[in-house]
Design a protein around this motif. Structure first.
Motif, PDB file in Angstrom:
ATOM      1  N   ASN A  25      33.381  34.448  38.556  1.00 28.44           N
ATOM      2  CA  ASN A  25      34.690  34.553  40.198  1.00 28.44           C
ATOM      3  C   ASN A  25      34.168  33.557  40.236  1.00 28.44           C
ATOM      4  OD1 ASN A  25      37.143  35.767  38.919  1.00 28.44           O
ATOM      5  ND2 ASN A  25      35.540  37.650  38.908  1.00 28.44           N
ATOM      6  N   VAL A  27      33.608  32.460  44.176  1.00 31.24           N
ATOM      7  CA  VAL A  27      33.432  32.584  45.697  1.00 31.24           C
ATOM      8  C   VAL A  27      34.261  31.325  46.822  1.00 31.24           C
ATOM      9  CG1 VAL A  27      33.225  34.371  46.899  1.00 31.24           C
ATOM     10  CG2 VAL A  27      32.410  34.404  44.817  1.00 31.24           C
ATOM     11  N   ASN A  47      27.955  41.220  43.870  1.00 31.23           N
ATOM     12  CA  ASN A  47      29.657  41.894  43.934  1.00 31.23           C
ATOM     13  C   ASN A  47      30.167  41.348  44.952  1.00 31.23           C
ATOM     14  OD1 ASN A  47      29.022  44.770  44.328  1.00 31.23           O
ATOM     15  ND2 ASN A  47      26.733  44.122  45.181  1.00 31.23           N
ATOM     16  N   GLU A  48      30.302  39.788  44.677  1.00 31.00           N
ATOM     17  CA  GLU A  48      30.832  38.816  45.534  1.00 31.00           C
ATOM     18  C   GLU A  48      31.713  38.454  43.907  1.00 31.00           C
ATOM     19  OE1 GLU A  48      27.958  39.756  48.684  1.00 31.00           O
ATOM     20  OE2 GLU A  48      27.966  39.896  46.444  1.00 31.00           O
ATOM     21  N   GLN A  50      31.356  38.633  41.461  1.00 34.02           N
ATOM     22  CA  GLN A  50      32.539  40.400  40.061  1.00 34.02           C
ATOM     23  C   GLN A  50      34.408  40.282  40.974  1.00 34.02           C
ATOM     24  OE1 GLN A  50      32.195  42.153  37.319  1.00 34.02           O
ATOM     25  NE2 GLN A  50      30.473  40.628  38.142  1.00 34.02           N
ATOM     26  N   LEU A  51      34.125  40.624  42.362  1.00 37.93           N
ATOM     27  CA  LEU A  51      35.378  40.269  43.417  1.00 37.93           C
ATOM     28  C   LEU A  51      35.944  38.987  43.842  1.00 37.93           C
ATOM     29  CD1 LEU A  51      34.424  43.472  45.449  1.00 37.93           C
ATOM     30  CD2 LEU A  51      36.131  43.167  43.714  1.00 37.93           C
ATOM     31  N   ARG A  53      34.910  36.972  46.455  1.00 31.01           N
ATOM     32  CA  ARG A  53      35.248  37.493  48.074  1.00 31.01           C
ATOM     33  C   ARG A  53      34.367  37.126  49.010  1.00 31.01           C
ATOM     34  NH1 ARG A  53      37.849  42.514  49.966  1.00 31.01           N
ATOM     35  NH2 ARG A  53      37.907  40.656  52.271  1.00 31.01           N
ATOM     36  N   VAL A  56      30.425  41.025  49.868  1.00 32.48           N
ATOM     37  CA  VAL A  56      31.398  42.220  49.880  1.00 32.48           C
ATOM     38  C   VAL A  56      30.191  43.258  49.854  1.00 32.48           C
ATOM     39  CG1 VAL A  56      33.954  41.460  49.547  1.00 32.48           C
ATOM     40  CG2 VAL A  56      32.252  41.454  47.726  1.00 32.48           C
TER      41      VAL A  56
END
Length: 200
Positions: A25, A27, A47-48, A50-51, A53, A56
């Protein structure tokens, strides 16, 4: 559509470098358009990615603790990175990738018009403090065109070197003081003694 929403859509379809090919994704960043403080990191981690954002993961949780230390919430500030897609295997972003993404960061700054820009880590620091060592200039700042540029260690540094946690905390505690100084109403020039005023 807000200016930031339009920017996020542009990031989502950006093909200026190859980072998008291995990312899950984009960010782009997050925060209010009127944020007074902008924090600029280096690049998204797992993590960022994946989300979609920023900050995170574990470093983000530590950053949230630092916000709380000075009475801020994540929703009070704007958070971005110098690159908007995760570099493979969490490697450092390359100079050409940072350059390809720089116009997005320029737009984010132009839209939000922050009073303070905080660089987190050496790659964002290099944008404003070229040829400087973060170990020597962290916690220092300069002011240009009404904006304060403030250098800090990346929060992830405290996860790898526990002794840096105190340094980061002490640097963070300087931000409210700087912000208060920027918001202070200038005092008017002292009025001359009325008996010395000339009458025309």
């Amino acid at each position: 559509m807000s200016d930031l929403t339009e920017l996020y859509r542009d990031v989502a379809v950006c093909r200026r470098c190859d980072l998008y090919k291995t990312a899950t994704n984009p960010v782009p960043g997050e925060g209010p358009e009127n944020a007074q403080i902008m924090f600029i990191g280096e690049g998204p981690g797992w993590n960022e990615d994946q989300l979609g954002r920023p900050f995170v993961g574990a470093a983000g949780k530590f950053l949230d603790q630092m916000f709380a230390l000075i009475g801020l919430r994540r929703s009070d500030v704007y958070i971005a990175n110098v690159v908007k897609h995760r570099p493979p295997n969490n490697r450092d972003p390359l100079p050409d990738e940072i350059s390809a993404c720089s116009h997005f960061l320029d737009r984010q700054i132009a839209i939000t018009k922050p009073k303070i820009i905080v660089t987190l880590g050496r790659h964002s620091m290099a944008r404003y403090f070229p040829n400087s060592a973060i170990s020597k200039i962290h916690g220092t700042y300069f002011k240009k065109d009404g904006v304060v540029y403030f250098a800090m260690y990346h929060p992830a540094a405290a996860l790898h070197q526990a002794n840096l946690k105190y340094e980061i905390e002490q640097d963070m505690l300087k931000l409210p003081v700087i912000l208060n100084e920027l918001q202070a109403v200038p005092k008017p020039d002292p009025v001359e003694n009325p008996t010395q005023l000339k009458m025309f």
